[in-house]
Design an enzyme around this catalytic site. Structure first.
Site, short mmCIF file in Angstrom:
data_model
loop_
_atom_site.label_atom_id
_atom_site.label_comp_id
_atom_site.label_asym_id
_atom_site.label_seq_id
_atom_site.Cartn_x
_atom_site.Cartn_y
_atom_site.Cartn_z
CE LYS A 167 36.92 23.60 58.37
NZ LYS A 167 37.96 24.34 57.62
CG ASP A 185 36.30 29.38 59.79
OD1 ASP A 185 36.19 30.07 60.83
OD2 ASP A 185 35.99 29.81 58.65
#
Length: 297
Positions: A167, A185
């Site tokens: 991420k 996320d």
């Protein structure tokens, strides 16, 4: 001669009324059977889902033409450090904390040579400051020793740095190097499932399935738009369904407040008339900048 009429017990003579017992008379009359429920709508085909998903992306592009990373940064190093610090806190709190950090430690070399206790004190407002200090100082050391003080522009190199996962790597690649990537996320995961783009729970599997739906050129901006929508309208606990511009495309419509006036009160950041998360937002951001640490909003 009149024939006898049939009864439950046999026959009875004509003209004799049938007398029901008190128990039988009190028995309620059975209601007619309820109509069978209408068959559920035909399951959405994969092709229909892809078309709907791409339409959501196009409409979100109209709603959030100014979508952007919500962390303040001036170079890849600042974005990398800020993204690592954003774990378990808001981008707003990170943006309020990093000015002092980068003023004192503007380069990987500076941060690598810092006194840990001093770094901890500077980033304390973001929470988990000891673990975060270890991560950002560790990645600063790795950048200094292994990459000549420069943030690498490859996924396989970034994920080797302390505190950096896929991420974080995609945030840096997409926004500092222009390399397309999907940032999965908590907001992106929630909305991807609500919109039936995927049923997966694992971020890597979600990333892979969503990547199959959209052209690679859309991945970075798609991430911004979905995350913007999740933060402003499609919240985890109380989605503002009645104020959402894409309800006609949402299979989860009705999970949140559907009354338009009540839904408006749930809107956040610029959609609700409040300051955004960046102290230094892009010029086209329509909302108000966030206040510095310690200042009233």
């Amino acid at each position: 001669m009149t024939k006898s009429e049939p009864t439950a017990a046999g026959t009875r003579k004509p003209g004799k009324p049938v007398v029901k017992s008190a128990k039988a008379a009190a028995k309620p009359v059975a209601k007619p059977a309820a109509k069978a429920a209408k068959p559920s709508a035909k399951p959405e085909s994969h092709l229909a889902m892809v078309r709907r998903a791409r339409k959501i992306n196009r409409e979100l592009a109209e709603v959030y033409p100014y979508a952007h990373p919500e962390l303040d940064f001036r170079n890849p190093f600042e974005l990398l450090v800020a993204t690592v610090m954003s774990a378990q806190t808001t981008d707003l709190r990170v943006n309020q904390t990093t000015p002092a950090l980068f003023a004192k430690y503007p380069t990987p070399e500076d941060l690598a040579a810092a006194v840990p206790e001093e770094v901890e004190e500077l980033i304390r407002p973001t929470g988990f400051f000891r673990a975060k200090t270890k991560s950002i100082m560790g990645l600063a050391v790795a950048l200094r020793d292994d990459f000549g003080g420069e943030v690498p522009g490859r996924l396989e190199d970034l994920v080797k740095l302390p505190g950096v996962g896929r991420k974080t790597a995609f945030v840096v690649l997409g926004n500092a190097f222009g390399v397309p990537g999907i940032t999965v996320d908590t907001h992106f995961m929630r909305l991807a499932r609500r919109w039936k783009w995927t049923e997966q729970e694992d971020p890597v599997k979600i990333e892979a399935e969503v990547a199959e739906i959209f052209p690679k050129s859309e991945w970075t901006m798609l991430s911004h738009r979905v995350i913007f929508h999740g933060r402003r309208i499609c919240h985890a606990r109380k989605p503002a369904c009645g104020a959402c511009p894409i309800t006609h495309l949402c299979p989860a419509y009705g999970e949140g407040e559907t009354d338009p006036e009540k839904a408006k009160k749930l809107l956040k950041y610029e959609k609700g008339g409040f300051p955004g998360q960046r102290l230094n937002p892009p010029p086209d951001y329509p909302g108000r900048p966030a206040p510095p640490l310690g200042a009233s909003s």
